[in-house]
Design a protein around this motif. Structure first.
Motif, PDB file in Angstrom:
ATOM      1  N   TRP A  53      -4.595  -0.838   7.513  1.00  0.00           N
ATOM      2  CA  TRP A  53      -3.906  -0.047   8.547  1.00  0.00           C
ATOM      3  C   TRP A  53      -4.658  -0.097   9.873  1.00  0.00           C
ATOM      4  O   TRP A  53      -4.059  -0.098  10.948  1.00  0.00           O
ATOM      5  N   LEU A  54      -5.990  -0.163   9.781  1.00  0.00           N
ATOM      6  CA  LEU A  54      -6.781  -0.309  11.013  1.00  0.00           C
ATOM      7  C   LEU A  54      -6.453  -1.647  11.693  1.00  0.00           C
ATOM      8  O   LEU A  54      -6.352  -1.716  12.931  1.00  0.00           O
TER       9      LEU A  54
ATOM     10  N   THR B 273       0.837  -1.215   0.000  1.00  0.00           N
ATOM     11  CA  THR B 273       0.000   0.000   0.000  1.00  0.00           C
ATOM     12  C   THR B 273       0.870   1.262   0.000  1.00  0.00           C
ATOM     13  O   THR B 273       0.495   2.272  -0.597  1.00  0.00           O
TER      14      THR B 273
ATOM     15  N   ARG C  31     -10.686   0.864  -3.204  1.00  0.00           N
ATOM     16  CA  ARG C  31      -9.254   0.847  -2.853  1.00  0.00           C
ATOM     17  C   ARG C  31      -8.952   1.567  -1.530  1.00  0.00           C
ATOM     18  O   ARG C  31      -8.279   1.026  -0.651  1.00  0.00           O
ATOM     19  N   ALA C  32      -9.466   2.799  -1.389  1.00  0.00           N
ATOM     20  CA  ALA C  32      -9.112   3.603  -0.208  1.00  0.00           C
ATOM     21  C   ALA C  32      -9.613   2.940   1.074  1.00  0.00           C
ATOM     22  O   ALA C  32      -8.922   2.933   2.101  1.00  0.00           O
ATOM     23  N   ILE C  33     -10.792   2.355   1.014  1.00  0.00           N
ATOM     24  CA  ILE C  33     -11.338   1.713   2.220  1.00  0.00           C
ATOM     25  C   ILE C  33     -10.547   0.447   2.541  1.00  0.00           C
ATOM     26  O   ILE C  33     -10.245   0.169   3.708  1.00  0.00           O
ATOM     27  N   TYR C  34     -10.178  -0.308   1.500  1.00  0.00           N
ATOM     28  CA  TYR C  34      -9.380  -1.519   1.726  1.00  0.00           C
ATOM     29  C   TYR C  34      -8.044  -1.162   2.391  1.00  0.00           C
ATOM     30  O   TYR C  34      -7.642  -1.792   3.374  1.00  0.00           O
ATOM     31  N   VAL C  35      -7.386  -0.138   1.856  1.00  0.00           N
ATOM     32  CA  VAL C  35      -6.098   0.278   2.433  1.00  0.00           C
ATOM     33  C   VAL C  35      -6.307   0.731   3.886  1.00  0.00           C
ATOM     34  O   VAL C  35      -5.542   0.362   4.787  1.00  0.00           O
ATOM     35  N   GLY C  36      -7.367   1.500   4.110  1.00  0.00           N
ATOM     36  CA  GLY C  36      -7.670   1.963   5.467  1.00  0.00           C
ATOM     37  C   GLY C  36      -7.896   0.788   6.411  1.00  0.00           C
ATOM     38  O   GLY C  36      -7.426   0.799   7.564  1.00  0.00           O
ATOM     39  N   LEU C  37      -8.577  -0.248   5.929  1.00  0.00           N
ATOM     40  CA  LEU C  37      -8.838  -1.418   6.772  1.00  0.00           C
ATOM     41  C   LEU C  37      -7.541  -2.125   7.168  1.00  0.00           C
ATOM     42  O   LEU C  37      -7.380  -2.567   8.311  1.00  0.00           O
TER      43      LEU C  37
END
Lengths: 374, 139
Positions: free
Chosen positions: A82-83, A51, A74-80
């Motif tokens: 990192w979460l 990412t 994409r942005a939500i997947y990347v955020g998940l």
């Protein structure tokens, strides 16, 4: 069905229910929760690194298990992802332990099932472990949650809980070794030695570039060596799978399992399998706490050092510390009331601390075989 | 609560055992925990077959695409070099078949390829070599 058969079935079901509902200490699962957080970070590292370079799984070949499986923007997947990393840290620290553990489990599992290309045995094992930790109340000890509760003057939460998550994880742990060993046992190419021999020959270039001397390389690439070695490997896996279940063989099985994992780590790329496999072994400790007593003489500097060792390394809370009269020797009172002192007590103590158990167990077994310990 | 507990535990145990058994027949063997299963090797000549009949090796970049970048990290890079099938031959061939389709579907700048074709030579453990041809669907 006859009345006797009905009664027998009811008795069996009642016994099974009692086994699943029996209150046991969650300390081992609490310790595992602490250990698994960094392992999750290791697991996530390649995904997070991608990412950072602007890549995610769908930028290269991937294959969903099912067409209906939801894929996120994409942005939500990347955020998940990192979460999940943040949740893994919180899980280890024990901050909102249950929420953190469930979050980690949910995201790691979601990511695993996104594509067949994400699947590896070590990742499947991690999902299983996280699943058990998510359903078990394992944040009541070894956690900031518990520390904050103490600071507020609130009574500690019950540290025992129904045993079923622990039994389930024990089953899964044994299943990993059992399934692996059984698949090799049933494959004539494996059990006969062809597979491990060919793998050694294929890796000969790497071996020659490593620290092994020439004569050792000749042995480990010799076909005849694997006629016996393959059977030894298969039986080792099966011994671990079975030996963990009985008290008489459990320590030996744990010891062998550690050697097994270290050997694999040294010879193959297995991602997090070795560290996870070793960490999970803590669940085979008897699930009760403070049921052994260590009596120390506080005026003796040497015994005070033992007290410090126990305070720092007794992560499974197996010992209760008591002060003995000045001039007393170090004494260990075991679960059954047996009292041992001096060097045998020290050896037994070290064999019950997670960090030193592997080193102390051989000495303990040797002592037992020589009749030095009841 | 007792019944729910019983159901959950038995369901997990049954599912785990089912996965282990299924592992003996499935390509990807999820949750079957068959580790280091084979010493099998494979090698493939993968080409793009164009509308005018040319067969262009995928090692040559095309329309800004690189095979190694397209196939990710599942052991399919440099297919013309002999590789170990890490999780078994069935697993590796299943990935290769799916990858051919995925590449055919996900290279929109390529206007000349009709389909991709892989001529695979595989060695299952110590068995004699076997040659198979896999094709992607036609674009």
């Amino acid at each position: 069905m006859s009345a006797t058969a009905i009664r027998a079935r009811e008795g069996l079901v009642a016994g099974f229910d009692e086994l699943l509902g029996r209150p046991v200490s969650m300390r081992a699962l609490a310790l595992l929760r602490v250990l698994v957080g960094p392992i999750v970070l290791l697991h996530l590292r390649p995904f997070l690194a991608d990412t950072l370079h602007g890549r995610i799984y769908s930028d290269a070949f991937y294959e969903p298990y099912a067409v209906w499986y939801p894929e996120l923007p994409r942005a939500i997947y990347v955020g998940l992802l990192w979460l999940a990393a943040v949740a893994a840290v919180a899980m280890t620290l024990g901050v909102l332990s249950r929420v953190a553990t469930v979050t980690t489990f949910a995201i790691v599992t979601y990511n695993l099932f996104l594509s067949t290309t994400h699947f590896h045995n070590n990742r499947a094992y991690l999902v299983i472990v996280l699943g058990v930790l998510a359903v078990a109340p394992c944040g009541r000890e070894l956690s900031l949650d518990a520390w904050i509760r103490r600071r507020r003057g609130l009574p500690p939460l019950e540290s025992t809980a129904p045993a079923w998550p622990l039994w389930l994880l024990r089953f899964e742990c044994a299943a990993v070794y059992g399934a692996s060993g059984m698949s090799k046992l049933l494959d004539p190419d494996w059990f006969g030695g062809t597979v491990p021999w060919q793998r050694a020959v294929q890796a000969r270039g790497d071996l020659e570039g490593g620290p092994l001397p020439g004569w050792a390389i000749s042995i480990v690439t010799n076909r005849d060596f694997y006629t016996g070695a393959a059977k030894f490997i298969v039986l080792t896996e099966l011994f671990i799978a079975v030996g963990l279940w009985w008290r008489g063989t459990r320590y030996a099985a744990v010891w062998v399992a550690v050697v097994f994992h270290v050997s694999i780590q040294a010879t193959a790329a297995v991602e997090i399998f070795s560290v996870l496999g070793i960490a999970v072994l803590v669940i085979w400790a008897v699930p009760s706490t403070r049921d052994r007593v260590l009596r120390i003489d506080p005026t003796d500097a040497r015994q005070r050092r033992w007290r410090a060792v126990v305070r720092r390394l007794d992560w499974l809370a197996r010992f209760r510390l008591e002060e003995a009269a000045p001039g007393s020797r170090l004494e260990l009172v075991d679960r059954d009331g047996t009292v041992i002192g001096g060097t045998p007590a020290s050896a037994r103590l070290l064999s019950r601390l997670p960090l030193t158990a592997w080193f102390a167990l051989p000495a303990l077994i040797l002592r037992r075989e020589r009749g030095g310990e009841s | 609560v007792r019944v729910a507990r019983r159901v959950v535990v038995l369901a997990v145990v049954a599912a785990q055992l089912a996965f282990v058994v299924r592992g003996y027949s499935s390509d990807h063997k999820p949750f079957a925990f068959q580790m280091f299963p084979e010493s099998s090797m494979w090698q493939a000549d993968v080409v793009r077959v164009t509308a005018d009949g040319r067969r262009v090796p995928v090692e040559t970049p095309w329309a800004g695409y690189h095979w190694n970048a397209l196939v990710g990290n599942v052991g399919l890079k440099y297919p013309s070099v002999r590789h170990h099938a890490d999780a078994g031959l069935d697993n590796q061939m299943a990935f290769l078949r799916s990858a051919l389709d995925w590449v055919a579907d996900n290279t929109p700048r390529d206007h000349e390829t009709r389909y991709l074709e892989a001529t695979v030579t595989s060695w299952h453990n110590a068995d004699p070599p076997r040659v198979q041809v896999f094709r992607s669907h036609v674009r």
